[in-house]
Every structure is written in C-alpha cells, then in structure tokens.
Scaffold this active site. Structure first.
Site, mmCIF file in Angstrom:
data_model
loop_
_atom_site.group_PDB
_atom_site.id
_atom_site.type_symbol
_atom_site.label_atom_id
_atom_site.label_comp_id
_atom_site.label_asym_id
_atom_site.label_seq_id
_atom_site.Cartn_x
_atom_site.Cartn_y
_atom_site.Cartn_z
ATOM 1 N N ASP A 19 -123.750 -13.299 56.360
ATOM 2 C CA ASP A 19 -124.833 -14.136 56.887
ATOM 3 C C ASP A 19 -124.823 -14.035 58.406
ATOM 4 O O ASP A 19 -123.953 -14.576 59.077
ATOM 5 C CB ASP A 19 -124.623 -15.587 56.440
ATOM 6 C CG ASP A 19 -125.757 -16.521 56.873
ATOM 7 O OD1 ASP A 19 -126.642 -16.082 57.637
ATOM 8 O OD2 ASP A 19 -125.746 -17.685 56.433
ATOM 9 N N SER A 26 -128.796 -24.012 54.825
ATOM 10 C CA SER A 26 -129.710 -23.623 55.889
ATOM 11 C C SER A 26 -130.313 -24.871 56.542
ATOM 12 O O SER A 26 -129.574 -25.743 56.987
ATOM 13 C CB SER A 26 -130.787 -22.691 55.335
ATOM 14 O OG SER A 26 -131.489 -22.040 56.368
ATOM 15 N N HIS A 68 -127.792 -14.377 54.214
ATOM 16 C CA HIS A 68 -128.027 -15.820 54.284
ATOM 17 C C HIS A 68 -128.517 -16.393 52.961
ATOM 18 O O HIS A 68 -128.147 -17.503 52.574
ATOM 19 C CB HIS A 68 -129.050 -16.108 55.387
ATOM 20 C CG HIS A 68 -129.361 -17.556 55.574
ATOM 21 N ND1 HIS A 68 -128.416 -18.471 55.976
ATOM 22 C CD2 HIS A 68 -130.515 -18.259 55.391
ATOM 23 C CE1 HIS A 68 -128.967 -19.673 56.052
ATOM 24 N NE2 HIS A 68 -130.238 -19.572 55.708
#
Length: 383
Positions: free
Chosen positions: A322, A156, A355
C-alpha cells in the site's frame, strides 16, 4: 433518473432526519439543518446495547456494507469482513453503517435538496470534514439509544473516521480497528485528489456545481477522476501480474489513441461504471474532507495527545504494497498510541494487492480481525 440522484432524494435504506433545532455545526462554520443520515443495520442489538459495531466507509463507499447495492446490484463492499460467521459477525453483533454527511446515497450531501431553496445544494453545502462526519454519526448512535460502541472499524477514509471517533469520543469506543489509513493526508495524496477535482471542474457539464439543476452531468470529468484515483488503490506488482503490457482484443497495436492495452480498457471501465453510482460534487467534498484531516494538528501538533489516557483498545493494520497509506503511516499511529499508554496491537500484512487489500478476502487480515474482535468480546463480557 440516474441511480445516485434518486438515492439522494429517496434512499433505499433506513433514514433519520434531525430537526432544525438539532443542526450539525460544521468545522467550516456553517450548519447543516435539517440533517438527514441514511444507514443500514445488520444483526440484533442485545438487551444491554453493548454489542454494536460501527463500520465507517471509505471515499467511494456507502452504507451498503453487507447487502446488495440498490444502484449497482452488486454485493456489499465489505462482504469479506461483515456477515454471518465473518470477523464482524452479524449473528453476534449489531452492525451499523451510515452514509457519511456529504455523501450521495441518502445522507445530506450536495445532491440533496436544500430546503431553503428547494433546489439541490450543489456547492452551497458547507465544506465537510472527517470530524463533521463523525459528529453526524454520533447523532445517529444517540438516536439508536447506544451509549458505547463495542467497536468502530474501517479502512482508508473509514480508518480516518475510526481515529477521529477514538479521539473525539474516547469513552464511547471500547475498541477500534483503523485499517490502511493515516492520521493525516500526505502531500502526495492531496496532489492526487486535486488532479481528480480539477478533472471534474474542467468538464463543461459541471456548470460550476449546478449540473443537476441544469440537467447535465460531468461524466467525463468524474470518470477521469476515478481512473486517476483507482491507480493509487493498486500496486505496481498487482497491475503487472493482472495486465502487464497485454493488448486488449487485438494482436498488434493500432497506432492510435484507442485503448490498445488491457490496463487502459480496465481503467475506462472503472471510470464509466463509477459515474452511474456516484455524484461528482460528493467526490469533491469527500476528497476535500480527507485532505483537511490532520489529527495531530487538533492537539497542538502532538498525535499522542489525541489519545492520551484513552481506554480504547486498538488493532492497527497495514499492507506491505500500500503506497497510498504506507505502513509508515500506521506505525506513526501506533507510536502515538504507545506514547499515550493505549492498548494497541499492530500487524503489517504481506500482500501485493495494494491499498484495496482492505476490501478483499485477505486471509491474514480476516484472521487478525477475527482474533481481535474475539478477544475484545471476551474482555467486554460478550463471548
């Protein structure tokens, strides 16, 4: 005193403070001086200093990647990946994780004391970018006497830092693992962040960012920001499997605005627990740093130029469910790396966890990471 404030003033971790003659010059044109970086290390640095792995944390993470968190008492946030016998094996590697500049767990951030005023920085801290975070990390790596990192890894926002490291310091990064990330923040992601920021700034206890000086905390606004963001970390499949439309501790709807549904109760819990460990202004700074990230824009609009001629070896990973950083974002990175003649492997991992899968015990991710790091260790002569 709440946990994140005391950690900002006196972090429960290693700390280095760079003197005023070694300032961090920010992309916004300001300076951070003196700069403090709080960090954790695990394992032992070998004699030739060639086994160091830098782990970069995500938006709401911190340096406590593999140890009990001093504020929450919970295990480290990447315990599935980092530790003895794990893919990032602390018995073999010297692992470093620092709180990013702009954070709230000891590195200089908006909750830190501004030496010029003897009050907290608040919004007086210059706006921070991903590149600023990486420059501060580079200063830390210099301080530790390490020339080249064996690997830089993160997911991320951490993955953004990995990409920035590889572009900014290609000769210092032997291998890189950007996971569930992108080379720029999408318009949709910026939109979600703006909702969170506006929730914080609309809280009357925010006090134009001076809440710590005035003895208040925008808990409601920060909680709502966390609730909105947390939805983006999950997938529709995961939410349906875990919660569906099940009611929370009741047999029938109350026909009120109480938390009738389990998902409502879950999100409220996530919001409440978050405000105990995070600073609202840091949330503003971290989300803004992600929004401004656009690696190709720094290289004439060509992402391939960011990696042209790089000798860094890459392993890029994405997840099928995701939608915050979809596989298309990872493929764009891979295509740019291929165009730059880089060594790159890519895997799209099947999971319904969304995610947040990069934080979880996902066998395919752990196997991929272990295989890549093992191969890189052989190539570096560390096997």
């Amino acid at each position: 005193m709440n946990g994140h404030r005391s950690e900002a003033d006196a972090p429960t971790s290693l700390v280095v403070t760079f003197p005023v003659d070694r300032p961090l010059i920010t992309d916004a044109g300001g300076t951070v001086s003196p700069l403090t970086v709080a960090y954790q290390t695990y394992g032992t640095l070998n004699a030739d200093r060639s086994n160091a792995i830098l782990v970069c944390h995500a938006l709401t993470g911190d340096q406590h990647v593999a140890n009990v968190h001093p504020v929450t008492g919970k295990p480290g946030w990447w315990r599935a990946m980092v530790g003895p016998g794990k893919p990032i094996d602390t018995d073999r590697f010297f692992v470093i994780c620092s709180n990013v500049v702009g954070g709230c767990l000891g590195s200089t951030g908006p909750a830190s004391i501004n030496p010029a005023t003897s009050k907290v920085f608040g919004l007086d801290l210059p706006v921070i970018t991903i590149r600023d975070m990486v420059r501060a990390q580079s200063m830390l790596i210099d301080h530790l006497g390490i020339d080249t990192l064996f690997c830089v890894a993160g997911g991320s926002m951490g993955g953004m830092q990995v990409l920035q490291w590889a572009a900014l310091y290609p000769d210092r990064v032997f291998s890189a693992m950007p996971i569930a990330t992108g080379a720029r923040h999408s318009s949709q992601n910026i939109a979600f962040h703006e909702v969170g920021r506006q929730a914080i700034m609309a809280d009357p206890d925010w006090r134009a960012g001076r809440y710590l000086d005035e003895g208040t905390r925008p808990e409601k606004g920060l909680s709502v920001a966390r609730m909105a963001a947390h939805i983006t970390y999950l997938s529709d499949q995961a939410l349906h499997a875990k919660f569906g439309r099940k009611l929370q501790d009741r047999a029938a709807p109350t026909f009120s605005f109480d938390a009738d549904f389990q998902i409502e109760s879950y999100l409220r819990y996530q919001g409440r627990s978050f405000v105990e460990r995070f600073d609202a202004n840091s949330y503003l700074y971290m989300t803004r740093a992600m929004d401004y990230f656009d690696l190709a824009a720094d290289y004439g609009g060509s992402l391939a130029q960011a990696f042209k001629g790089t000798r860094t070896r890459f392993c890029v990973a994405s997840f099928t469910s995701d939608w915050l950083f979809p596989t298309s974002a990872s493929r764009a990175i891979v295509h740019a790396l291929n165009a730059g003649s880089a060594s790159v492997s890519f895997v799209e991992i099947e999971t319904d966890k969304g995610h947040d899968a990069f934080l979880l015990d996902i066998p395919d991710l752990l196997a991929t990471s272990h295989g890549f790091i093992t191969a890189m260790a052989r190539a570096r002569g560390l096997a």
